[in-house]
Design an enzyme around this catalytic site. Structure first.
Site, PDB file in Angstrom:
ATOM      1  N   GLU A 117       0.833  -1.211   0.000  1.00 34.13           N
ATOM      2  CA  GLU A 117       0.000   0.000   0.000  1.00 34.13           C
ATOM      3  C   GLU A 117       0.864   1.256   0.000  1.00 34.13           C
ATOM      4  OE1 GLU A 117      -3.998  -0.075   0.522  1.00 34.13           O
ATOM      5  OE2 GLU A 117      -3.776  -0.689   2.621  1.00 34.13           O
ATOM      6  N   GLU A 121      -4.780  -8.089   2.525  1.00 32.69           N
ATOM      7  CA  GLU A 121      -5.774  -7.853   3.570  1.00 32.69           C
ATOM      8  C   GLU A 121      -6.980  -8.771   3.457  1.00 32.69           C
ATOM      9  OE1 GLU A 121      -3.434  -4.006   3.580  1.00 32.69           O
ATOM     10  OE2 GLU A 121      -4.052  -5.503   2.117  1.00 32.69           O
TER      11      GLU A 121
END
Length: 267
Positions: free
Chosen positions: A121, A141
């Site tokens: 990210e 995730e």
């Protein structure tokens, strides 16, 4: 006193920011978030700094968010000064991951080992990316029933295309460095252990360039990303005109004609 979870070092015009929790695979806890956020602000506020390298100690760049801290933050009861600061300042958590705060100067990423979840990210908020050949990237995730809150569901498809981004996000599977290079997610793949050296080579080149021009180009790239061309050109014109009327814009051609290295002062 224990070592800081992030090491921040200034060397001339270059700032180096190193994640320093190798025993936790550099997972991001509240201390890391605070120190990263502070480093990005230091980069912007120090006129002598022109670029930054972000990397990690040990064999892993970053395993993402420390899941233990996620649960503690959810409970809302801070157990240390770092957690209290994150809870009290809403800018820090996502600003640390370069989602809601991005420095005005270029950020260079040097990845060894894997960059998963928050590790990939934060990559998407950097400008130039170098990876060791064994590096892997993944927005994982979903495998824990979580949502990638630092921007990947929006940014990743803009950087590597819809189909590949969708597969990465929905399956949570890894992308090897060679494939990341093919897709343009990283700029360079180098032998393992050489990512920081290559990043420093790039940083040194940037530090020799006109700092006003570098900042203006970075700003133009970011601000025009989703705009129609006509609107984008207006922003480009504004930034470009300011650079072209600067003293640095006079110094560069003068140094070329005088056959010497330019001395840029950022004015």
């Amino acid at each position: 006193m224990s070592d800081p979870a992030v090491i921040v070092e200034k060397d001339g015009h270059l700032l180096t920011v190193t994640l320093n929790r190798p025993e936790k695979r550099n997972a991001v806890n509240c201390e890391v978030m605070c120190r990263l956020f502070d480093a990005w602000q230091q980069l912007d506020e120090d006129d002598d700094l022109r670029t930054v390298i972000l990397t990690g100690n040990g064999t892993t760049f970053c395993a993402g968010m420390d899941l233990g801290d996620i649960e503690k933050l959810r409970r809302g009861v801070p157990e240390n000064e770092w957690m209290e600061r994150v809870m009290g300042d809403k800018r820090i958590a996502l600003g640390a991951f370069l989602k809601t705060y991005r420095p005005t100067k270029p950020v260079i990423l040097a990845v060894e080992g894997f960059a998963r979840a928050g590790g990939t990210e934060i990559l998407q908020g950097t400008d130039i990316r170098v990876a060791g050949q064994s590096a892997v990237f993944g927005v994982t995730e979903v495998q824990r029933g979580l949502f990638p809150m630092a921007g990947s569901a929006v940014r990743l498809r803009r950087q590597i295309g819809y189909a590949v981004a969708a597969e990465m996000l929905i399956t949570g599977e890894d992308l090897p460095a060679s494939r990341a290079l093919e897709l343009g997610l990283v700029n360079h793949v180098v032998p393992d252990g050489q990512a920081v050296a290559k990043a420093r080579e790039i940083a040194e080149r940037i530090c020799k360039n006109g700092p006003l021009a570098v900042k203006a180009i970075v700003a133009t790239l970011r601000e025009t990303e989703t705009l129609p061309e006509e609107e984008a050109f207006q922003i480009e014109q504004r930034y470009g005109s300011a650079v072209m009327s600067s003293e640095d814009a006079k110094e560069g051609p003068r140094a070329f004609l005088e056959k010497r290295e330019p001395v840029f002062r950022g004015v």
